[in-house]
Design a protein around this motif. Structure first.
Motif, PDB file in Angstrom:
ATOM      1  N   TYR A   1       4.546  -1.237   5.685  1.00  0.00           N
ATOM      2  CA  TYR A   1       5.390   0.118   5.953  1.00  0.00           C
ATOM      3  C   TYR A   1       5.121   1.274   5.295  1.00  0.00           C
ATOM      4  N   CYS A   2       4.919   2.496   5.837  1.00  0.00           N
ATOM      5  CA  CYS A   2       5.055   3.706   5.151  1.00  0.00           C
ATOM      6  C   CYS A   2       6.141   4.478   5.523  1.00  0.00           C
TER       7      CYS A   2
ATOM      8  N   GLU B   1      -8.141   1.139  11.289  1.00  0.00           N
ATOM      9  CA  GLU B   1      -6.709   1.420  10.778  1.00  0.00           C
ATOM     10  C   GLU B   1      -5.948   1.706  11.975  1.00  0.00           C
TER      11      GLU B   1
ATOM     12  N   LEU C   1      -1.902   3.040  13.091  1.00  0.00           N
ATOM     13  CA  LEU C   1      -0.676   3.459  12.828  1.00  0.00           C
ATOM     14  C   LEU C   1       0.443   3.414  14.133  1.00  0.00           C
TER      15      LEU C   1
ATOM     16  N   TYR D   1       6.476   4.598   9.565  1.00  0.00           N
ATOM     17  CA  TYR D   1       5.568   4.024  10.346  1.00  0.00           C
ATOM     18  C   TYR D   1       4.814   2.897   9.688  1.00  0.00           C
ATOM     19  N   THR D   2       4.540   1.919  10.827  1.00  0.00           N
ATOM     20  CA  THR D   2       3.417   0.707  10.172  1.00  0.00           C
ATOM     21  C   THR D   2       2.317   1.053  10.199  1.00  0.00           C
ATOM     22  N   CYS D   3       1.391   0.342   9.181  1.00  0.00           N
ATOM     23  CA  CYS D   3      -0.080   0.628   9.234  1.00  0.00           C
ATOM     24  C   CYS D   3      -0.531  -0.854   8.968  1.00  0.00           C
TER      25      CYS D   3
ATOM     26  N   LYS E   1      -4.507  -2.464   8.863  1.00  0.00           N
ATOM     27  CA  LYS E   1      -5.959  -2.377   8.244  1.00  0.00           C
ATOM     28  C   LYS E   1      -6.639  -3.570   8.495  1.00  0.00           C
TER      29      LYS E   1
END
Length: 319
Positions: A19-20, A38, A40, A84-86, A88
Protein backbone atom coordinates in the motif's frame (compact mmCIF):
# COMPACT_ATOMS: atom_id res chain seq x y z
CA UNK A 1 14.15 22.16 -18.87
CA UNK A 2 15.30 19.48 -16.43
CA UNK A 3 16.31 16.18 -17.96
CA UNK A 4 14.15 13.14 -17.36
CA UNK A 5 15.76 11.00 -14.71
CA UNK A 6 15.86 7.48 -16.11
CA UNK A 7 16.92 4.56 -13.99
CA UNK A 8 16.60 0.80 -14.02
CA UNK A 9 14.85 -0.42 -10.90
CA UNK A 10 15.13 -4.09 -10.19
CA UNK A 11 12.68 -6.19 -8.27
CA UNK A 12 13.86 -7.82 -5.06
CA UNK A 13 11.45 -10.72 -5.63
CA UNK A 14 9.35 -12.00 -8.57
CA UNK A 15 6.47 -9.79 -7.42
CA UNK A 16 6.25 -6.87 -4.99
CA UNK A 17 2.96 -5.55 -3.60
CA UNK A 18 2.18 -2.95 -0.96
CA UNK A 19 0.00 0.00 0.00
CA UNK A 20 1.10 3.60 -0.63
CA UNK A 21 -0.40 6.45 1.39
CA UNK A 22 0.13 10.13 2.02
CA UNK A 23 1.86 9.08 5.25
CA UNK A 24 4.28 6.57 3.72
CA UNK A 25 5.01 8.09 0.30
CA UNK A 26 6.33 11.55 -0.32
CA UNK A 27 5.11 13.04 -3.60
CA UNK A 28 6.03 14.05 -6.22
CA UNK A 29 7.86 10.99 -7.57
CA UNK A 30 10.34 12.11 -10.24
CA UNK A 31 9.97 10.90 -13.81
CA UNK A 32 11.57 7.48 -14.19
CA UNK A 33 11.20 4.13 -15.94
CA UNK A 34 11.96 0.48 -15.27
CA UNK A 35 11.85 -2.94 -16.92
CA UNK A 36 8.91 -4.40 -15.01
CA UNK A 37 5.14 -3.87 -15.09
CA UNK A 38 3.58 -1.65 -12.44
CA UNK A 39 -0.12 -1.50 -11.54
CA UNK A 40 -1.67 1.19 -9.33
CA UNK A 41 -5.20 0.91 -7.95
CA UNK A 42 -6.65 3.98 -6.20
CA UNK A 43 -8.55 3.53 -2.94
CA UNK A 44 -8.82 7.06 -1.53
CA UNK A 45 -8.01 10.57 -2.72
CA UNK A 46 -6.40 11.15 -6.11
CA UNK A 47 -3.01 11.49 -7.78
CA UNK A 48 -1.94 12.32 -11.33
CA UNK A 49 0.42 9.94 -13.12
CA UNK A 50 2.06 11.19 -16.33
CA UNK A 51 3.04 8.33 -18.67
CA UNK A 52 5.16 9.26 -21.71
CA UNK A 53 3.79 12.79 -21.48
CA UNK A 54 0.12 11.78 -21.14
CA UNK A 55 -1.54 12.67 -17.78
CA UNK A 56 -3.84 10.14 -16.10
CA UNK A 57 -5.89 11.20 -13.09
CA UNK A 58 -6.12 8.24 -10.74
CA UNK A 59 -9.30 8.39 -8.62
CA UNK A 60 -10.95 5.75 -6.40
CA UNK A 61 -11.98 2.64 -8.33
CA UNK A 62 -9.53 3.16 -11.21
CA UNK A 63 -6.59 0.96 -12.19
CA UNK A 64 -3.53 2.26 -14.03
CA UNK A 65 -1.29 -0.14 -15.94
CA UNK A 66 2.27 1.15 -16.47
CA UNK A 67 4.08 -1.02 -19.06
CA UNK A 68 7.84 -1.57 -18.97
CA UNK A 69 10.05 1.30 -20.19
CA UNK A 70 7.26 3.88 -19.96
CA UNK A 71 8.58 7.10 -18.43
CA UNK A 72 6.20 8.10 -15.65
CA UNK A 73 5.94 10.48 -12.70
CA UNK A 74 3.42 10.83 -9.86
CA UNK A 75 2.14 14.08 -8.38
CA UNK A 76 -0.38 14.86 -5.67
CA UNK A 77 -3.57 16.56 -6.82
CA UNK A 78 -4.34 18.41 -3.57
CA UNK A 79 -3.73 18.37 0.17
CA UNK A 80 -6.17 15.51 0.76
CA UNK A 81 -4.86 12.17 1.99
CA UNK A 82 -4.47 9.41 -0.60
CA UNK A 83 -4.22 5.64 -0.48
CA UNK A 84 -3.52 3.24 -3.33
CA UNK A 85 -2.16 -0.25 -3.90
CA UNK A 86 0.95 -0.90 -5.97
CA UNK A 87 1.88 -4.22 -7.60
CA UNK A 88 5.13 -4.71 -9.53
CA UNK A 89 6.08 -7.80 -11.54
CA UNK A 90 7.99 -8.96 -14.58
CA UNK A 91 5.99 -9.54 -17.76
CA UNK A 92 7.96 -12.70 -18.46
CA UNK A 93 6.01 -14.47 -15.71
CA UNK A 94 2.70 -14.00 -17.57
CA UNK A 95 2.32 -16.90 -20.00
CA UNK A 96 -0.80 -16.96 -22.15
CA UNK A 97 -1.54 -20.47 -23.39
CA UNK A 98 -3.60 -20.10 -26.57
CA UNK A 99 -1.49 -19.78 -29.70
CA UNK A 100 -3.25 -16.68 -31.08
CA UNK A 101 -2.74 -14.71 -27.86
CA UNK A 102 0.28 -12.39 -27.84
CA UNK A 103 3.50 -12.92 -25.98
CA UNK A 104 3.05 -10.20 -23.38
CA UNK A 105 6.77 -9.56 -23.06
CA UNK A 106 7.06 -8.94 -26.83
CA UNK A 107 3.75 -7.05 -27.00
CA UNK A 108 4.90 -4.44 -24.49
CA UNK A 109 8.08 -3.94 -26.47
CA UNK A 110 6.00 -3.50 -29.64
CA UNK A 111 3.66 -1.02 -27.95
CA UNK A 112 6.62 1.13 -26.97
CA UNK A 113 7.31 1.71 -30.67
CA UNK A 114 3.81 3.12 -31.26
CA UNK A 115 1.25 5.27 -29.50
CA UNK A 116 0.39 3.66 -26.20
CA UNK A 117 -3.10 2.12 -25.85
CA UNK A 118 -5.43 3.20 -23.02
CA UNK A 119 -3.73 2.54 -19.68
CA UNK A 120 -6.44 3.70 -17.26
CA UNK A 121 -9.37 1.40 -16.51
CA UNK A 122 -12.51 1.95 -14.45
CA UNK A 123 -13.89 -0.51 -11.91
CA UNK A 124 -16.89 -1.06 -14.20
CA UNK A 125 -14.67 -2.08 -17.13
CA UNK A 126 -12.89 -4.68 -15.04
CA UNK A 127 -15.67 -5.83 -12.72
CA UNK A 128 -17.74 -7.07 -15.67
CA UNK A 129 -15.17 -9.84 -16.07
CA UNK A 130 -15.31 -10.93 -12.42
CA UNK A 131 -11.66 -10.07 -11.98
CA UNK A 132 -11.22 -11.40 -8.45
CA UNK A 133 -12.80 -12.95 -5.43
CA UNK A 134 -13.62 -10.65 -2.57
CA UNK A 135 -11.18 -10.40 0.32
CA UNK A 136 -11.00 -7.76 3.02
CA UNK A 137 -7.81 -5.68 3.18
CA UNK A 138 -8.05 -6.11 6.93
CA UNK A 139 -7.38 -9.85 6.63
CA UNK A 140 -4.90 -11.11 9.25
CA UNK A 141 -1.26 -11.02 8.26
CA UNK A 142 -1.43 -8.21 5.72
CA UNK A 143 1.51 -5.89 6.15
CA UNK A 144 1.42 -2.41 4.71
CA UNK A 145 3.59 0.66 4.36
CA UNK A 146 0.82 2.70 5.96
CA UNK A 147 -0.93 3.11 9.29
CA UNK A 148 -2.10 -0.36 10.48
CA UNK A 149 -5.56 1.07 11.06
CA UNK A 150 -6.41 1.28 7.38
CA UNK A 151 -9.98 2.20 6.44
CA UNK A 152 -12.31 -0.64 5.62
CA UNK A 153 -12.70 -1.01 1.86
CA UNK A 154 -15.97 -2.13 0.30
CA UNK A 155 -14.52 -5.07 -1.63
CA UNK A 156 -17.91 -6.14 -3.00
CA UNK A 157 -18.07 -2.96 -5.05
CA UNK A 158 -14.34 -2.95 -5.82
CA UNK A 159 -13.35 -6.36 -7.21
CA UNK A 160 -10.08 -5.02 -8.56
CA UNK A 161 -9.28 -3.75 -5.10
CA UNK A 162 -10.04 -7.28 -3.89
CA UNK A 163 -7.53 -8.68 -6.37
CA UNK A 164 -4.82 -6.27 -5.23
CA UNK A 165 -5.54 -7.02 -1.57
CA UNK A 166 -5.27 -10.73 -2.30
CA UNK A 167 -1.87 -10.23 -3.91
CA UNK A 168 -0.62 -8.04 -1.04
CA UNK A 169 -1.79 -10.66 1.44
CA UNK A 170 -0.08 -13.48 -0.49
CA UNK A 171 3.19 -11.53 -0.75
CA UNK A 172 3.12 -10.76 2.98
CA UNK A 173 2.22 -14.27 4.16
CA UNK A 174 3.80 -16.36 1.37
CA UNK A 175 1.59 -19.44 1.88
CA UNK A 176 2.09 -22.65 -0.08
CA UNK A 177 1.98 -21.94 -3.84
CA UNK A 178 1.71 -18.16 -3.38
CA UNK A 179 3.56 -17.25 -6.59
CA UNK A 180 1.39 -19.57 -8.68
CA UNK A 181 -1.76 -18.01 -7.23
CA UNK A 182 -0.47 -14.46 -7.71
CA UNK A 183 0.55 -14.94 -11.33
CA UNK A 184 -2.63 -16.85 -12.16
CA UNK A 185 -4.62 -13.84 -10.88
CA UNK A 186 -2.38 -11.36 -12.70
CA UNK A 187 -2.67 -13.42 -15.89
CA UNK A 188 -6.46 -13.24 -15.61
CA UNK A 189 -6.36 -9.49 -15.08
CA UNK A 190 -4.01 -8.97 -18.04
CA UNK A 191 -6.28 -11.08 -20.22
CA UNK A 192 -9.20 -8.79 -19.37
CA UNK A 193 -7.09 -5.77 -20.30
CA UNK A 194 -6.10 -7.44 -23.58
CA UNK A 195 -9.80 -8.05 -24.31
CA UNK A 196 -10.56 -4.37 -23.74
CA UNK A 197 -7.73 -3.40 -26.10
CA UNK A 198 -8.81 -5.99 -28.68
CA UNK A 199 -12.42 -4.75 -28.60
CA UNK A 200 -11.13 -1.22 -29.25
CA UNK A 201 -9.33 -2.40 -32.37
CA UNK A 202 -5.80 -2.27 -30.99
CA UNK A 203 -3.59 -4.78 -32.89
CA UNK A 204 -2.18 -7.35 -30.51
CA UNK A 205 -0.47 -9.78 -32.87
CA UNK A 206 3.19 -10.45 -32.13
CA UNK A 207 5.69 -12.67 -33.85
CA UNK A 208 7.40 -15.14 -31.58
CA UNK A 209 11.17 -15.35 -32.04
CA UNK A 210 12.43 -18.57 -33.60
CA UNK A 211 15.58 -20.41 -32.57
CA UNK A 212 17.45 -18.83 -35.47
CA UNK A 213 16.43 -15.29 -34.50
CA UNK A 214 18.84 -13.08 -32.62
CA UNK A 215 17.84 -12.78 -28.97
CA UNK A 216 17.57 -9.42 -27.29
CA UNK A 217 18.86 -8.87 -23.76
CA UNK A 218 15.24 -8.84 -22.58
CA UNK A 219 14.63 -12.26 -24.15
CA UNK A 220 17.69 -13.58 -22.32
CA UNK A 221 15.94 -12.93 -18.98
CA UNK A 222 13.14 -15.27 -20.05
CA UNK A 223 15.68 -17.86 -21.20
CA UNK A 224 17.49 -17.67 -17.85
CA UNK A 225 14.24 -18.18 -15.95
CA UNK A 226 13.31 -21.26 -17.97
CA UNK A 227 16.80 -22.81 -17.99
CA UNK A 228 18.09 -21.75 -14.56
CA UNK A 229 18.68 -25.38 -13.52
CA UNK A 230 21.10 -25.85 -16.42
CA UNK A 231 24.68 -24.69 -16.90
CA UNK A 232 24.49 -21.04 -18.02
CA UNK A 233 27.55 -19.20 -19.27
CA UNK A 234 27.44 -15.45 -19.79
CA UNK A 235 29.60 -15.80 -22.90
CA UNK A 236 27.02 -18.14 -24.47
CA UNK A 237 24.18 -15.77 -23.60
CA UNK A 238 26.09 -12.91 -25.20
CA UNK A 239 26.49 -14.94 -28.39
CA UNK A 240 22.71 -15.56 -28.42
CA UNK A 241 22.32 -11.77 -28.62
CA UNK A 242 25.04 -11.50 -31.24
CA UNK A 243 27.06 -9.31 -28.88
CA UNK A 244 30.56 -9.35 -27.53
CA UNK A 245 30.93 -10.40 -23.91
CA UNK A 246 31.89 -6.91 -22.72
CA UNK A 247 29.09 -5.13 -24.59
CA UNK A 248 26.48 -7.68 -23.48
CA UNK A 249 27.61 -7.31 -19.87
CA UNK A 250 27.33 -3.52 -20.10
CA UNK A 251 23.84 -3.59 -21.68
CA UNK A 252 22.56 -6.24 -19.27
CA UNK A 253 23.75 -4.30 -16.23
CA UNK A 254 22.16 -1.11 -17.55
CA UNK A 255 18.80 -2.84 -18.00
CA UNK A 256 18.67 -4.96 -14.85
CA UNK A 257 20.82 -3.05 -12.38
CA UNK A 258 23.10 -6.03 -11.78
CA UNK A 259 25.45 -8.27 -13.70
CA UNK A 260 24.14 -11.23 -15.68
CA UNK A 261 25.93 -13.58 -13.30
CA UNK A 262 24.24 -11.92 -10.31
CA UNK A 263 20.85 -12.13 -12.06
CA UNK A 264 21.27 -15.86 -12.72
CA UNK A 265 22.16 -16.39 -9.08
CA UNK A 266 19.15 -14.31 -7.97
CA UNK A 267 16.73 -16.42 -10.05
CA UNK A 268 18.23 -19.65 -8.72
CA UNK A 269 18.08 -18.45 -5.11
CA UNK A 270 14.45 -17.39 -5.52
CA UNK A 271 13.58 -20.91 -6.65
CA UNK A 272 15.71 -22.45 -3.90
CA UNK A 273 13.88 -20.31 -1.33
CA UNK A 274 10.52 -21.73 -2.42
CA UNK A 275 11.83 -25.30 -2.30
CA UNK A 276 13.06 -24.67 1.24
CA UNK A 277 9.67 -23.33 2.27
CA UNK A 278 7.38 -25.82 0.58
CA UNK A 279 9.25 -29.12 0.18
CA UNK A 280 11.28 -31.42 2.39
CA UNK A 281 14.04 -31.74 -0.23
CA UNK A 282 17.54 -31.92 1.21
CA UNK A 283 20.11 -29.32 0.20
CA UNK A 284 21.79 -31.56 -2.35
CA UNK A 285 18.49 -32.05 -4.18
CA UNK A 286 17.64 -28.34 -4.02
CA UNK A 287 21.08 -27.44 -5.37
CA UNK A 288 20.61 -29.87 -8.26
CA UNK A 289 17.07 -28.63 -8.99
CA UNK A 290 18.07 -24.97 -9.06
CA UNK A 291 21.35 -25.10 -10.98
CA UNK A 292 23.95 -24.81 -8.21
CA UNK A 293 27.03 -27.01 -8.56
CA UNK A 294 26.55 -28.55 -5.11
CA UNK A 295 25.06 -27.86 -1.68
CA UNK A 296 28.16 -25.95 -0.54
CA UNK A 297 27.80 -23.58 -3.47
CA UNK A 298 24.11 -23.09 -2.64
CA UNK A 299 24.88 -22.39 1.03
CA UNK A 300 27.54 -19.79 0.20
CA UNK A 301 25.31 -17.92 -2.25
CA UNK A 302 22.24 -18.15 -0.01
CA UNK A 303 24.11 -16.84 3.00
CA UNK A 304 25.54 -13.96 1.02
CA UNK A 305 22.06 -12.76 -0.03
CA UNK A 306 19.91 -13.69 2.99
CA UNK A 307 22.58 -13.46 5.75
CA UNK A 308 21.42 -16.85 7.02
CA UNK A 309 22.04 -20.45 5.99
CA UNK A 310 19.36 -22.38 4.05
CA UNK A 311 18.88 -24.71 7.03
CA UNK A 312 18.40 -21.81 9.41
CA UNK A 313 16.02 -20.16 6.95
CA UNK A 314 13.88 -23.31 6.73
CA UNK A 315 13.78 -23.79 10.51
CA UNK A 316 12.98 -20.12 11.07
CA UNK A 317 9.97 -20.22 8.78
CA UNK A 318 8.78 -23.60 10.01
CA UNK A 319 8.68 -22.18 13.53
Amino acid sequence: MAEVFEYSDRLNSPVEAFYCSSESLRLPVAAHWHYFVEMLYMLEGSVTVVCNGVPYKLTPGKLLLIPPQVVHSITRDNDRDFLYTCVKYSAMHIRLVEGYLPNLHILFRKLMQNELPPLLFSADELSSYNVAENISPQAPGIETDTDPNLPTIDSKNNPTCSLMDTIIHEVAERPYGYLTLIFSRLTGLMLQILRLWYNRGIPLQTELPTETDTYSVLDVAIYIDRHSNEVLKVDDLAKMCNMSYSYFAKVFHRQYGQSCKQYIEFIRLTKAENLLLFTDYDLNTIAEETGFSDSSHLIRCFRRLYHITPKQYRLQHLS
